[in-house]
Write a protein that holds these residues in place. Structure first.
Motif, mmCIF file in Angstrom:
data_model
loop_
_atom_site.group_PDB
_atom_site.id
_atom_site.type_symbol
_atom_site.label_atom_id
_atom_site.label_comp_id
_atom_site.label_asym_id
_atom_site.label_seq_id
_atom_site.Cartn_x
_atom_site.Cartn_y
_atom_site.Cartn_z
ATOM 1 N N LYS A 25 0.856 -1.177 0.000
ATOM 2 C CA LYS A 25 0.000 0.000 0.000
ATOM 3 C C LYS A 25 0.897 1.235 0.000
ATOM 4 O O LYS A 25 2.110 1.142 0.216
ATOM 5 N N ARG A 26 0.294 2.398 -0.237
ATOM 6 C CA ARG A 26 1.087 3.622 -0.134
ATOM 7 C C ARG A 26 1.559 3.773 1.311
ATOM 8 O O ARG A 26 0.762 3.781 2.241
ATOM 9 N N MET A 27 2.871 3.884 1.473
ATOM 10 C CA MET A 27 3.403 3.942 2.835
ATOM 11 C C MET A 27 4.732 4.692 2.851
ATOM 12 O O MET A 27 5.342 4.953 1.803
ATOM 13 N N SER A 28 5.182 5.012 4.053
ATOM 14 C CA SER A 28 6.443 5.724 4.238
ATOM 15 C C SER A 28 7.619 4.768 4.118
ATOM 16 O O SER A 28 7.496 3.561 4.373
ATOM 17 N N THR A 29 8.772 5.303 3.767
ATOM 18 C CA THR A 29 9.972 4.477 3.596
ATOM 19 C C THR A 29 10.367 3.772 4.886
ATOM 20 O O THR A 29 10.890 2.650 4.853
ATOM 21 N N TYR A 30 10.095 4.387 6.037
ATOM 22 C CA TYR A 30 10.560 3.801 7.290
ATOM 23 C C TYR A 30 9.816 2.521 7.659
ATOM 24 O O TYR A 30 10.238 1.797 8.568
ATOM 25 N N LEU A 31 8.729 2.223 6.950
ATOM 26 C CA LEU A 31 7.945 1.022 7.240
ATOM 27 C C LEU A 31 8.339 -0.176 6.383
ATOM 28 O O LEU A 31 7.779 -1.263 6.535
ATOM 29 N N LEU A 32 9.292 0.007 5.490
ATOM 30 C CA LEU A 32 9.721 -1.095 4.632
ATOM 31 C C LEU A 32 10.482 -2.135 5.451
ATOM 32 O O LEU A 32 11.273 -1.794 6.339
ATOM 33 N N ALA A 33 10.220 -3.413 5.177
ATOM 34 C CA ALA A 33 10.891 -4.504 5.897
ATOM 35 C C ALA A 33 11.419 -5.539 4.911
ATOM 36 O O ALA A 33 10.746 -5.878 3.934
ATOM 37 N N LEU A 34 12.613 -6.049 5.193
ATOM 38 C CA LEU A 34 13.260 -7.043 4.346
ATOM 39 C C LEU A 34 13.949 -8.072 5.230
ATOM 40 O O LEU A 34 14.665 -7.695 6.166
ATOM 41 N N VAL A 35 13.762 -9.350 4.941
ATOM 42 C CA VAL A 35 14.431 -10.410 5.700
ATOM 43 C C VAL A 35 14.790 -11.543 4.749
ATOM 44 O O VAL A 35 13.968 -11.950 3.922
ATOM 45 N N VAL A 36 16.010 -12.055 4.879
ATOM 46 C CA VAL A 36 16.423 -13.288 4.204
ATOM 47 C C VAL A 36 17.028 -14.190 5.276
ATOM 48 O O VAL A 36 17.973 -13.805 5.975
ATOM 49 N N SER A 37 16.472 -15.400 5.428
ATOM 50 C CA SER A 37 16.931 -16.300 6.488
ATOM 51 C C SER A 37 16.563 -17.732 6.125
ATOM 52 O O SER A 37 15.927 -17.988 5.097
ATOM 53 N N ASP A 38 16.937 -18.666 7.007
ATOM 54 C CA ASP A 38 16.483 -20.051 6.830
ATOM 55 C C ASP A 38 15.483 -20.408 7.928
ATOM 56 O O ASP A 38 15.357 -21.556 8.332
#
Length: 938
Positions: free
Chosen positions: A252-265
């Motif tokens: 959705k339209r949102m602020s940059t500070y709310l972006l989340a990224l995870v790479v894991s097992d």
């Protein structure tokens, strides 16, 4: 300045001033010819210009979970941002921090017009001072047109816990790396070039490239799961490496500070955590709570949750309690994971409250967002308040809402009573840099507004009884940004139904948001007189700025007499008369019933005596929250030299009859200040003796109702107070207590695989046993902490290790905080502060911080929120001229390195130290005499 009375005098003055003005102009002209100062360029401003507004991002990132040939962990990426031009400009500014632009064709930045002609890029460069990517054009971007800007870049996947970073953990003897993120508040720019301000909302199209066998997460569902006909989790070959590419549905339209990224097992049930933690069902509580709280909030707000998923992930390395990334909430492990055999009642409440707080943000903060960081409370205040409602819904038998006073009000009072406090709404121009933004995330923004919302909104049915009134505010500004005036205007429209208020909503609330601090309301029951004044712990301090409201508030006072029902009185000026508040005979008056107002209360001496008499004869006549508040108000009024310290101490004389958690905890919090001030004097022994006498009946009470510590008290708050009883009894030497904790700990040392100690009591037992023990007990606890697979258990042991009285052990422990293999970065500052809280560790911790400040400040991240708590924690006991001199020298020695987000905390430490020096010297003899009288044989 007054007016002059004689015309001749006025003429002479004007002539002189005119001559001075001419001379000044000439001098400035000469200086300008000699030292020409070029006007500031746009990239010298900390704020983005309003000429460009982002619409969407297409970002692909590839984190490497193994070091390259130089031992570096990196990530590479590409970004295409589409933005609209609101007015003609030949300049593009985006945020970019610690990124290196790369290109295969020599063009580091590529600009394309969506329609029409594309201006030629004249020059582009990175401006690290203000963290910008600057693009200058030969042509002009036209208002009303849209453009795409493409970049390729590389960044370090560092372990600094900011932006896109790496975290490490050990599972089954194997060291594992995961990539995760913390964009809040200004770290998205460390991940890709972007318009990194909260009002610059956009849609994010995210793709993650990652090693086969790992899983990638972001705010949206993997596209293949959202649209089964278009699978977008595919294996592919990139630069000769076989990898997996995961594409996510647009946000959705949102602020940059709310972006989340995870790479894991990690393993998951949409509660993501280490595989062993999931296999041990440590995510089950969170799974049940998130569903329950989400259902409550959808009904409460009358707005459906707007996303297709709600993921929650526990991270080994994370500075904060949690972060409300939309659709992928990140947590410190101890705050999300719960083990039914090891975790305590308090751990369960922590998990419930934090989940409720973060879920409340899905609407307040994510759906509707503040325009700028100067009003952080618009996000955090609502989330704090609603978190208690959500947690109360999830655990209805716990009466969690009653704990608001202890957890929020008393916490924020201590900061807001300083002249170096700050308003809820700061001037926008005063909050510009990342460090200034970070400083605002304190108790003021979280707790002060939360209580004001409870005070006004529930009292006048704006929130509790009519939640749809909130939903209209949220729907009106959905996917947009607001400022406080929008909220007051909306609530005023809601209030047009006729609720009686002493003014418009904005007139009432601006007193509380635009000026710092709070009042002490003094009630003279002999005359029915009320007055208010700005409450400052140090009456000699001067607030840093004068409020336009002259430090007056519009105060709602709920009160009652001993023989009457509750009444409501508004105090709108400095003084007022209310004949109904006069008392006679043995009648007492109690104000701020159940603490519905954000203020302290003082009374005439006769009314104080009558209230104290009520406490000593039948304390349960007074509400339990008010019993706690009488203690807290009295001690703080005494610290401000408004009432005698003996009166404050008298509020605790009834405690041997008290079994309620909230009053006991309030008293212990205030006694803690006396421990800090007098920990090295004879008063310490007298205080120990007095508390031993007061707590012994409570210790015996819990020993009896638990059948000699076998059972667990039924009530949630009683379980907390059982911990208080054991802790104070052991630390003051109540017969049998230390033998009990020593026995439990020894049994555990002999058979570590058996849980000899109830989870609720472990933190206290660990601390008591380590304090009374030596190297053997310390080393055992250290080993158990390092081997624990339950984060909350590890945290208890880590805190307990600071209870040692052995200076060699404490010094060794302090040095461990500089070694990430021993103490994680996220835990370093809280470990140091724990050591500083003890009499034996106070000066050790302060000396350690002084020696290592520059290293910690640079290595642990200038933007870290933890440095404010570090400064506050290690200086909490300061009360001598020597300590003040050391603190001033520390400020001078580190001026070049700076203090970042701890800048205000340092000024507050100086203010508190000066106040402590004056207070201790003025009160020491009175306190000594009172304790001598109370502890003498009778």
């Amino acid at each position: 300045m007054g007016k002059f009375c004689h015309c001749n005098t006025l003429c002479v003055v004007c002539s002189v001033l005119g001559a001075l003005a001419v001379a000044t102009i000439v001098a400035l002209w000469v200086v300008q010819l000699t030292f020409y100062v070029r006007p500031a360029d746009p990239w010298d401003d900390h704020r983005l210009p309003p000429s460009l507004v982002p619409d969407s991002y297409h970002v692909t990132l590839w984190p490497r979970l193994h070091p390259d040939g130089h031992g570096m962990f990196i990530f590479t990426g590409t970004s295409r941002v589409r933005f609209n031009c609101s007015r003609d400009t030949n300049l593009i500014l985006l945020h970019s921090d610690k990124l290196t632009l790369t290109s295969k064709d020599g063009h580091l930045v590529k600009l394309t017009a969506v329609s029409g002609s594309t201006p030629v890029i004249r020059k582009s460069w990175l401006h690290p001072t203000n963290q910008y990517l600057v693009v200058q054009l030969n042509g002009v971007l036209r208002a009303g047109e849209a453009y795409d800007l493409y970049t390729e870049f590389e960044g370090q996947l560092a372990d600094d816990l900011e932006g896109f970073y790496r975290s490490m953990y050990n599972e089954d003897g194997v060291e594992k790396i995961l990539a995760t993120s913390q964009m809040h508040p200004t770290h998205a720019r460390k991940t890709f070039p972007c318009f990194d301000e909260p009002a610059m909302k956009a849609v994010f199209h995210i793709t993650l490239v990652h090693e086969r066998g790992t899983v990638a997460l972001s705010n949206g569902l993997e596209t293949g799961q959202a649209f089964s006909y278009c699978p977008e989790v595919v294996d592919t070959v990139i630069d000769g490496s076989l990898v997996t590419r995961t594409t996510f549905e647009p946000t959705k339209r949102m602020s940059t500070y709310l972006l989340a990224l995870v790479v894991s097992d990690y393993s998951n049930v949409r509660i993501w955590a280490r595989k062993k933690a999931i296999d041990a069902d440590q995510g089950e509580l969170a799974l049940n709570l998130t569903g329950s709280v989400l259902n409550f909030l959808e009904t409460y707000y009358d707005i459906p949750y707007p996303l297709s998923k709600s993921d929650h992930i526990a991270l080994p390395d994370f500075y904060f309690g949690a972060m409300e990334n939309w659709g992928l909430v990140t947590y410190k492990e101890a705050n999300l994971l719960y083990d039914v055999t090891i975790s305590s009642n308090g751990d369960r409440e922590t998990t419930a409250s934090i989940i409720a707080h973060e879920m409340a943000h899905m609407w307040f903060g994510n759906l509707v967002t503040l325009k700028w960081w100067n009003e952080v409370w618009l996000n955090e205040g609502f989330a704090t308040y609603v978190s208690y409602l959500g947690a109360d819904y999830a655990e209805p038998t716990w009466d969690i809402k009653d704990l608001f006073v202890l957890n929020e009000v008393h916490r924020v009072f201590t900061i807001d009573a300083l002249a170096t406090s700050h308003p809820l709404s700061s001037e926008e121009e005063s909050i510009q840099t990342p460090a200034q933004i970070a400083e605002l995330f304190d108790a003021i923004s979280y707790s002060k507004v939360g209580w004001n919302l409870k005070k006004y909104c529930s009292q006048h049915h704006w929130i509790d009884s009519k939640p749809k009134n909130q939903s209209t505010y949220l729907t009106s500004f959905a996917y947009g940004n607001t400022e406080s005036s929008d909220l007051w205007e909306h609530l005023q429209q809601v209030n047009n139904n006729g609720i009686s208020l002493p003014g418009k909503v904005n007139e009432i609330m601006n007193h509380w948001t635009l000026q710092m601090g709070f009042p002490v309301v003094t009630i003279d029951t002999r005359m029915g007189q009320l007055s208010q004044t700005h409450f400052l712990l140090d009456p000699e301090s001067k607030p840093k700025s004068r409020s336009e409201f002259n430090y007056e508030w519009i105060v709602p006072i709920q009160w009652r007499k001993s023989s009457q029902e509750i009444s409501l009185t508004w105090l709108s000026g400095r003084h007022a008369l209310n004949n109904n508040m006069k008392t006679s005979g043995d009648e007492w008056l109690l104000a701020n019933i159940n603490i519905t107002g954000y203020f302290r209360v003082n009374y005439d001496s006769e009314n104080w005596d009558r209230l104290l008499n009520q406490l000593n004869t039948d304390h349960k006549v007074l509400p339990v929250i008010n019993r706690a508040q009488l203690i807290d108000d009295a001690f703080n009024l005494a610290r401000a030299n408004i009432i005698p310290i003996s009166l404050a101490l008298n509020t605790t004389r009834y405690l041997h009859q008290e079994t309620g958690y909230i009053p006991w905890k309030s008293a212990l919090n205030n006694f803690d200040y006396l421990y800090l001030m007098f920990g090295k004097s004879d008063i310490y022994i007298l205080l120990q003796r007095y508390l031993k006498k007061q707590v012994e009946p409570l210790f015996l009470h819990f020993k009896n109702i638990t059948l000699d510590w076998v059972n667990v008290p039924e009530e949630h708050s009683d379980q907390y107070n059982q911990v208080n009883a054991l802790w104070v009894a052991c630390s003051t030497g109540v017969d049998g207590c230390q033998n009990l904790t020593r026995m439990w700990f020894r049994q555990w040392m002999e058979q570590p695989e058996i849980s000899w100690i109830h989870p609720n009591l472990r933190a206290t037992v660990y601390c008591s046993a380590i304090a009374e023990g030596g190297t053997e007990e310390w080393d055992f606890a250290w080993k158990m902490m390092k081997n624990s697979s339950v984060a909350s258990e590890s945290d208890k042991l880590r805190a307990a290790l600071s209870c040692s009285r052995d200076t060699w052990l404490l010094n060794r422990y302090l040095n461990f905080t500089l070694d990430q293999d021993k103490i994680r970065k996220q835990d370093a500052t809280s470990t140091i502060v724990s050591i500083a809280r003890s009499v034996h560790g106070q000066m050790l911790a302060w000396d350690f911080v002084r020696r290592n400040w520059e290293y910690m400040f640079t290595q642990y991240g200038v933007g870290s929120f933890s440095f404010a708590s570090l400064i506050s924690g290690v200086t909490a006991s300061f009360s001598t001229e020597e300590e003040l001199s050391q603190l001033l020298q520390f400020k001078m020695d580190n001026a070049a390195a700076g203090f970042g987000s701890a800048t205000t905390a340092l000024e507050q430490a100086l203010e508190r130290t000066r106040a402590n020096i004056r207070w201790v010297s003025g009160k020491e003899q009175e306190i000594r005499s009172w304790f001598l009288h109370e502890t003498s044989s009778k």
